[in-house]
Every structure is written in structure tokens, then in C-alpha cells.
Design a protein around this motif. Sequence first.
Motif, short mmCIF file in Angstrom:
data_model
loop_
_atom_site.label_atom_id
_atom_site.label_comp_id
_atom_site.label_asym_id
_atom_site.label_seq_id
_atom_site.Cartn_x
_atom_site.Cartn_y
_atom_site.Cartn_z
N SER A 131 40.92 16.70 -3.86
CA SER A 131 39.79 17.37 -3.21
C SER A 131 38.81 16.37 -2.63
N CYS A 132 38.55 15.30 -3.37
CA CYS A 132 37.61 14.27 -2.88
C CYS A 132 38.15 13.59 -1.63
N PHE A 133 39.46 13.33 -1.63
CA PHE A 133 40.06 12.70 -0.46
C PHE A 133 39.94 13.60 0.76
N ARG A 134 40.16 14.89 0.58
CA ARG A 134 40.05 15.82 1.70
C ARG A 134 38.63 15.88 2.23
N LEU A 135 37.64 15.78 1.33
CA LEU A 135 36.24 15.79 1.76
C LEU A 135 35.92 14.55 2.59
N VAL A 136 36.39 13.40 2.12
CA VAL A 136 36.15 12.15 2.86
C VAL A 136 36.90 12.18 4.19
N TYR A 137 38.12 12.68 4.18
CA TYR A 137 38.94 12.77 5.38
C TYR A 137 38.25 13.67 6.41
N ARG A 138 37.61 14.73 5.92
CA ARG A 138 36.94 15.70 6.78
C ARG A 138 35.75 15.07 7.51
N SER A 139 35.18 14.00 6.97
CA SER A 139 33.96 13.42 7.53
C SER A 139 34.15 12.83 8.92
N ASN B 296 44.31 16.93 10.65
CA ASN B 296 44.57 17.66 9.42
C ASN B 296 46.03 17.95 9.16
N ASN B 297 46.89 17.58 10.11
CA ASN B 297 48.33 17.76 9.89
C ASN B 297 48.87 16.85 8.79
N ILE B 298 48.01 15.93 8.33
CA ILE B 298 48.42 15.08 7.22
C ILE B 298 48.61 15.91 5.96
N PHE B 299 47.95 17.07 5.93
CA PHE B 299 48.04 17.97 4.77
C PHE B 299 48.92 19.17 5.10
N SER B 300 49.63 19.68 4.11
CA SER B 300 50.47 20.85 4.33
C SER B 300 49.69 22.15 4.12
N LEU B 301 48.57 22.08 3.39
CA LEU B 301 47.75 23.26 3.13
C LEU B 301 46.49 23.25 3.98
N LYS B 302 46.09 24.43 4.45
CA LYS B 302 44.83 24.53 5.18
C LYS B 302 43.68 24.22 4.24
N GLU B 303 42.59 23.70 4.83
CA GLU B 303 41.48 23.20 4.03
C GLU B 303 40.89 24.26 3.09
N ALA C 242 42.31 26.66 -4.09
CA ALA C 242 43.44 26.50 -5.01
C ALA C 242 43.20 25.33 -5.96
N ALA C 243 42.61 24.26 -5.45
CA ALA C 243 42.34 23.09 -6.29
C ALA C 243 41.30 23.43 -7.36
N ASN C 244 40.26 24.18 -6.98
CA ASN C 244 39.25 24.60 -7.94
C ASN C 244 39.86 25.48 -9.03
N ALA C 245 40.72 26.41 -8.61
CA ALA C 245 41.39 27.29 -9.58
C ALA C 245 42.33 26.48 -10.47
N GLY C 246 43.00 25.52 -9.86
CA GLY C 246 43.92 24.67 -10.61
C GLY C 246 43.21 23.85 -11.67
N ARG C 247 42.02 23.36 -11.33
CA ARG C 247 41.25 22.58 -12.31
C ARG C 247 40.84 23.44 -13.50
N LEU C 248 40.47 24.69 -13.23
CA LEU C 248 40.12 25.59 -14.32
C LEU C 248 41.31 25.84 -15.23
N LEU C 249 42.49 26.01 -14.64
CA LEU C 249 43.70 26.21 -15.44
C LEU C 249 44.01 24.96 -16.27
N CYS C 250 43.87 23.79 -15.64
CA CYS C 250 44.12 22.53 -16.36
C CYS C 250 43.14 22.36 -17.50
N GLU C 251 41.89 22.74 -17.24
CA GLU C 251 40.87 22.64 -18.29
C GLU C 251 41.23 23.55 -19.47
#
Length: 225
Positions: free
Chosen positions: A140-148, A154-161, A167-176
Amino acid sequence: MNNDFPRILALLRKERNLSQKQAANDLGVAQALLSHYEKGKRECGLAFLVKAADYYNVSADYLLGRSASSDGSFISENDMPDAHELGDDKAARTAKNISATLAKKMIIGGIDVIYSLLCKTNNPKLTSAVSEFFTLTIYSCFRLVYRSNPKNNNNIFSLKEETAFRAANAGRLLCEGRAVIAADESTNNTNEHSQVTTASLESDYNKQAIALMSLVKNSERIIGS
């Protein structure tokens, strides 16, 4: 006095396995008064602050929560190890970016301590959950910096921002959640030597421990604000 003093005063006593009665006797105060100090119901005087600092062999700055190091020292960019420096760090050492360099070193130092402690738990489930949590956070941090930079494709990523961040936020909650369950499972396998205290952290990890505790302090400040 402040919110940190009662918490740290009680923490130091409990980490040394001292009863409140014993600590109060050694410090020359009534147990009821020490209890009030530890609960933040009363403020102590300067004489008690100095006596408590000497008794627990820490600095007054540490007792007051002003320093993450028990000796009251503060870390600078040059204090942190360079083992994980990435790329040409010349630009990062300019006055403009010195705070970013220190922040990076503190985060890396803190992560080093966490993984060392994870190895000691011998808990693969906990290690996996924490690792995935870190992975999603860095992503997530890399995407934020990349966005700057709008020129970045953005084709470097397979998922839309938008999808990726949610999904990353939800994933972190599951990991927690997985990490909490795995950590609770470890409680039956702990022993006296595996206990982590502020003293053991500083003894085992030195500056990296101070970096980690500084991150803890900064995180709680951010959360509190």
C-alpha cells in the motif's frame, strides 16, 4: 505530572517482579501512596521522581516518557545501523531529508527486532500472519508513493487502485485476526526466559530496541491525536 509516568512506574515494578508493598517500602512511601502514583490519581514530587529513577536505574526522562531509552538518550540518524541501506543514500543525507532517513532506519530497526522475537516464539502461524501484514502494508505504501508522480504508469499493477487499497486494508485486518489467534495459542508454550521486558529489549537489541520503542511511542501519539 503526565500520562506516561504512572504507566511506566507500574511497568518497571511489574517487570522486576516486585510487589507494590516491597517497592513502596524501598522507596520510602506508603503502599497506598505508591498505588495512587501508579494509577495517576496523585502527582509525585521531584524528590520521589529522582528516588524512583535511581531505584529502577533509569533516567527521569524515561520515567516521564520523554525518551524511549532507559538512560534518557535520544537516537539520531547516525545512531542507527546502515546494514539495510537501499541505493544511493547521498540525497537522503541532505538536511531536507534527514528526518526521512531517520524514520526509515527506525522502521527497519524495529522490524529487525520484531522478526528476531518472532523466531524466539517458534510459532509459524504467527510469523506468517505478521509477515503478510507487513507485505500488505509495504504494498500500500509503495502504491501511495507511486501515485505521487502522475507520469507513472499504473499498468505496473494488476489491480485497480481503489480495489487494491480496500482489499489491502481488509487483508491487514484478517492478518491481524490470525496473528491474535496464533499469539494466544503461544501462551501455553511460554516460559520465564521468553518474557520480553524493556530491559531485555535494550540488552539484546541496543539501538534497534530504542528505535522500536520510539515507533511505539510515535504510533500511540498518532492514534491518540
